[in-house]
Design a protein around this motif. Structure first.
Motif, PDB file in Angstrom:
ATOM      1  N   ARG A   5       0.840  -1.190   0.000  1.00 61.92           N
ATOM      2  CA  ARG A   5       0.000   0.000   0.000  1.00 61.92           C
ATOM      3  C   ARG A   5       0.877   1.243   0.000  1.00 61.92           C
ATOM      4  O   ARG A   5       2.001   1.233   0.520  1.00 61.92           O
ATOM      5  N   PRO A   6       0.436   2.331  -0.605  1.00 64.27           N
ATOM      6  CA  PRO A   6       1.271   3.540  -0.677  1.00 64.27           C
ATOM      7  C   PRO A   6       1.557   4.102   0.710  1.00 64.27           C
ATOM      8  O   PRO A   6       0.712   4.051   1.612  1.00 64.27           O
ATOM      9  N   VAL A   7       2.751   4.621   0.874  1.00 62.16           N
ATOM     10  CA  VAL A   7       3.200   5.191   2.148  1.00 62.16           C
ATOM     11  C   VAL A   7       3.081   6.701   2.077  1.00 62.16           C
ATOM     12  O   VAL A   7       3.627   7.332   1.166  1.00 62.16           O
ATOM     13  N   VAL A 421       4.485  10.108  11.016  1.00 63.28           N
ATOM     14  CA  VAL A 421       4.852   9.283   9.867  1.00 63.28           C
ATOM     15  C   VAL A 421       3.805   8.201   9.671  1.00 63.28           C
ATOM     16  O   VAL A 421       3.044   7.862  10.579  1.00 63.28           O
ATOM     17  N   ASP A 422       3.783   7.664   8.479  1.00 67.47           N
ATOM     18  CA  ASP A 422       2.869   6.574   8.154  1.00 67.47           C
ATOM     19  C   ASP A 422       3.339   5.305   8.860  1.00 67.47           C
ATOM     20  O   ASP A 422       4.509   4.942   8.787  1.00 67.47           O
ATOM     21  N   PRO A 423       2.449   4.595   9.558  1.00 71.31           N
ATOM     22  CA  PRO A 423       2.885   3.404  10.312  1.00 71.31           C
ATOM     23  C   PRO A 423       3.018   2.141   9.477  1.00 71.31           C
ATOM     24  O   PRO A 423       3.255   1.067  10.044  1.00 71.31           O
ATOM     25  N   GLY A 456      12.014   6.543  12.750  1.00 71.88           N
ATOM     26  CA  GLY A 456      12.907   7.687  12.591  1.00 71.88           C
ATOM     27  C   GLY A 456      13.459   7.817  11.176  1.00 71.88           C
ATOM     28  O   GLY A 456      13.554   8.924  10.637  1.00 71.88           O
ATOM     29  N   ARG A 457      13.807   6.709  10.549  1.00 67.89           N
ATOM     30  CA  ARG A 457      14.335   6.766   9.192  1.00 67.89           C
ATOM     31  C   ARG A 457      13.268   7.208   8.200  1.00 67.89           C
ATOM     32  O   ARG A 457      13.561   7.927   7.249  1.00 67.89           O
ATOM     33  N   ARG A 458      12.039   6.772   8.408  1.00 71.47           N
ATOM     34  CA  ARG A 458      10.973   7.217   7.513  1.00 71.47           C
ATOM     35  C   ARG A 458      10.726   8.715   7.661  1.00 71.47           C
ATOM     36  O   ARG A 458      10.417   9.404   6.676  1.00 71.47           O
ATOM     37  N   ALA A 459      10.842   9.244   8.876  1.00 68.26           N
ATOM     38  CA  ALA A 459      10.689  10.683   9.063  1.00 68.26           C
ATOM     39  C   ALA A 459      11.789  11.451   8.340  1.00 68.26           C
ATOM     40  O   ALA A 459      11.555  12.549   7.818  1.00 68.26           O
ATOM     41  N   GLN A 460      12.997  10.884   8.290  1.00 71.93           N
ATOM     42  CA  GLN A 460      14.105  11.552   7.612  1.00 71.93           C
ATOM     43  C   GLN A 460      14.088  11.365   6.100  1.00 71.93           C
ATOM     44  O   GLN A 460      14.887  11.992   5.405  1.00 71.93           O
ATOM     45  N   LEU A 491      11.357   6.462  -6.804  1.00 77.61           N
ATOM     46  CA  LEU A 491      10.022   5.931  -6.591  1.00 77.61           C
ATOM     47  C   LEU A 491      10.098   4.440  -6.277  1.00 77.61           C
ATOM     48  O   LEU A 491      10.853   3.688  -6.896  1.00 77.61           O
ATOM     49  N   GLY A 492       9.298   4.029  -5.318  1.00 81.81           N
ATOM     50  CA  GLY A 492       9.238   2.620  -4.965  1.00 81.81           C
ATOM     51  C   GLY A 492      10.505   2.107  -4.313  1.00 81.81           C
ATOM     52  O   GLY A 492      10.830   0.924  -4.404  1.00 81.81           O
ATOM     53  N   ARG A 493      11.244   2.970  -3.615  1.00 82.35           N
ATOM     54  CA  ARG A 493      12.510   2.544  -3.035  1.00 82.35           C
ATOM     55  C   ARG A 493      12.321   1.574  -1.873  1.00 82.35           C
ATOM     56  O   ARG A 493      13.245   0.847  -1.517  1.00 82.35           O
ATOM     57  N   GLU A 494      11.126   1.588  -1.247  1.00 83.29           N
ATOM     58  CA  GLU A 494      10.885   0.694  -0.123  1.00 83.29           C
ATOM     59  C   GLU A 494      10.163  -0.579  -0.546  1.00 83.29           C
ATOM     60  O   GLU A 494       9.693  -1.334   0.281  1.00 83.29           O
ATOM     61  N   GLU A 495      10.031  -0.789  -1.852  1.00 82.47           N
ATOM     62  CA  GLU A 495       9.411  -2.009  -2.332  1.00 82.47           C
ATOM     63  C   GLU A 495      10.468  -3.100  -2.522  1.00 82.47           C
ATOM     64  O   GLU A 495      11.672  -2.844  -2.509  1.00 82.47           O
ATOM     65  N   THR A 496       9.991  -4.326  -2.693  1.00 81.18           N
ATOM     66  CA  THR A 496      10.897  -5.438  -2.923  1.00 81.18           C
ATOM     67  C   THR A 496      11.548  -5.311  -4.290  1.00 81.18           C
ATOM     68  O   THR A 496      10.883  -5.020  -5.282  1.00 81.18           O
ATOM     69  N   ARG A 497      12.853  -5.520  -4.357  1.00 82.01           N
ATOM     70  CA  ARG A 497      13.559  -5.425  -5.624  1.00 82.01           C
ATOM     71  C   ARG A 497      13.157  -6.587  -6.527  1.00 82.01           C
ATOM     72  O   ARG A 497      13.249  -7.750  -6.142  1.00 82.01           O
TER      73      ARG A 497
END
Length: 542
Positions: A5-7, A421-423, A456-460, A491-497
């Motif tokens: 789902r989108p963050v 931040v989005d949980p 914390g990393r998502r906030a940064q 874009l999509g950096r937190e998705e599975t490669r």
């Protein structure tokens, strides 16, 4: 793999828009308490009558009806008391409408879950995306009956909302239900009656800018003297001019007392409320006023000195400090609280935990705290988790709304920004990528500590997932190859490669022509000549 789902992007939370301080009314005489009880009971009866009239008007309410109700109340109290009562009535009716809408949405979510599970075969296992079927025919039968009950209840609630009908209990629905269960509530009938009457009293008045000390109905002087404008039927109890009664007790606000004094000396509006704590037999006065929301600083400025990621749990706050590059520094911290007992005890526990968190943030020199923007309204439904009562109680015990409101209010006074931040996937990815690398023989990193790093990393703006591990020996280019970490703008950096077919994977075989071209020849050429060097045969001797 299923799509994630989108963050949502992190944002700096707004500060508080109001202030409330409270002090105990010490030194009240028996005459003072008698006047307060008489005034509270009389005004409470007027408030009950006005609330009944407002609920009867429903959606057809107009300013003319409001003026007519206020005119009827003025003859039995005063114009200012009538204005305070009608305004409180409108606020109560609007709150009931919002609660009614939330109840309808909860019923709709429950019906959707029941219909889905009834459509599944009995014993069908669920997935992460959808629940399975019910585990037995007996449970299926009872849930089918509950489906009809909820449908009827939803139809009734929708009809009430369309007609503008709300159901309000002055004094509280829970306290009204305790009357029929006095043994379970550990109350006698006399004790219950005292609490019921005290909750239905009305002794509150909004302030007026430009009037003396900001409030003409309940006035508090700079020296702490409290005076009340008595309703018309109680004018004989006045001990001051213009039908006012001056209490023998004086107040002194230890918290924000300077701000309160500045407002009343400038004749700015301050609202007051007098109430009785029946359990302690103490009278209190609460002062409140509005403040302009503080201007939020840019996100980059708030993160200039790092951030503290906080994971909210049912009994503690897990926090870890991160530097500007998103790396955890120092040791994780835990701020525990106990949410059992009375509401005052729970509120004190939350305030104490947040005070320790803010003090630690000031000690570290960090100007931002990242928290999850949690909302468990959908997850608290009975139908989503069914028999997992312990898990539902765990989710319900997390003080998301109270903690967020307290934290933004307390942090505003210290100059620390709160970043929401989005949980999504913070606990899962934090445990997957940060829990094990940060654990050692001397430090046990918990799942909650790892989640605080992810928050914390998502906030940064950094991705939560760490870099891919290099390949083993004799693969690729001997530990030299490492997957490049995506930047915040990707874009999509937190998705599975996704797997890319190529010669380095087993999904596509290497090309035969390229293999022959790069194959090492069996014959070796001399670099000094173009002649082919051939090794002579070995001489065999006896």
């Amino acid at each position: 793999m299923a799509d994630l789902r989108p963050v949502a992007a992190p944002f700096v939370a707004l500060g508080p828009s109001g202030v409330a301080v409270r002090d105990r009314l010490k030194g009240l005489t028996p005459a003072d308490e008698k006047v307060l009880r008489l005034a509270g009971a009389h005004l409470g009866s007027l408030a009950s009558r006005d609330l009944k009239a407002r609920c009867a008007d429903g959606l057809e309410h107009s300013t003319g009806m409001w003026a007519a109700r206020k005119k009827d109340l003025t003859s039995e109290s005063s114009s200012r008391w009538a204005g305070a009562i009608t305004k409180a009535t409108h606020d109560q009716w609007a709150l009931s409408r919002r609660c009614q809408l939330a109840h309808i949405q909860g019923l709709e979510a429950g019906l959707t879950a029941i219909r889905h599970r009834l459509s599944q075969p009995i014993g069908e296992k669920g997935t992460k995306k959808a629940a399975g079927g019910y585990r037995s025919k007996n449970e299926w039968f009872h849930k089918a009956r509950r489906l009809h009950v909820l449908e009827e209840r939803l139809e009734r609630e929708r009809a009430d909302r369309e007609e503008g009908v709300v159901h309000v209990v002055r004094g509280g629905k829970r306290l009204a239900g305790n009357r029929h269960n006095l043994d379970a509530a550990q109350l006698t009938e006399a004790e219950w009656r005292i609490r019921w009457e005290a909750e239905r009293w009305f002794l509150q008045a909004d302030g007026e800018s430009g009037k003396r000390f900001g409030n003409e109905t309940i006035r508090v002087a700079p020296d702490g003297e409290v005076s009340i404008k008595l309703p018309a039927p109680l004018a004989q109890y006045a001990n001051a001019r213009h039908g006012r009664y001056v209490l023998g007790a004086k107040v002194r606000f230890a918290h924000r007392g300077t701000q309160w004094a500045d407002r009343i000396e400038a004749n700015r509006a301050v609202a007051y409320r007098i109430h009785l704590d029946v359990a302690k037999d103490r009278w209190y006065l609460t002062a409140s006023w509005q403040i302009p929301p503080s201007r939020t600083i840019p996100l980059d400025a708030a993160l200039a000195d790092g951030v503290i990621g906080v994971d909210t749990n049912a009994d503690h706050l897990a926090a870890w400090r991160l530097d500007t590059c998103g790396n955890p520094t120092g040791q994780p911290r835990r701020f525990s609280y106990d949410l059992s007992g009375s509401a005052a005890h729970r509120d004190a526990q939350v305030r104490h935990a947040l005070s320790r968190l803010l003090n630690w943030a000031k000690t570290c020199g960090v100007k931002a705290i990242a928290v999850e923007n949690l909302d468990f309204r959908a997850e608290k439904t009975r139908e989503k988790y069914g028999r997992h009562r312990t898990f539902r109680q765990l989710i319900s015990g997390i003080p998301t709304g109270r903690l967020r409101a307290r934290l933004t209010s307390m942090a505003d006074a210290t100059g620390i920004a709160i970043i929401a931040v989005d949980p999504a996937y913070t606990s899962k990815w934090g445990a997957q990528h940060w829990q094990k690398p940060l654990s050692s023989r001397t430090r046990k990193t918990t799942r909650h500590d790892a989640a605080s790093i992810a928050i914390g990393r998502r906030a940064q703006g950094h991705p939560i997932r760490r870099r891919a591990a290099p390949p083993r020996d004799d693969q690729s280019d001997r530990r030299g190859h490492r997957t490049v970490q995506a930047g915040p703008e990707a874009l999509g950096r937190e998705e599975t490669r996704h797997r890319i077919p190529g010669p380095r994977t087993r999904s596509v075989q290497p090309d035969a022509a390229s293999t022959r071209a790069t194959r090492t020849p069996k014959t070796v050429r001399d670099v000094r000549s173009d002649q082919v060097w051939v090794q002579d045969s070995l001489l065999l001797t006896d």
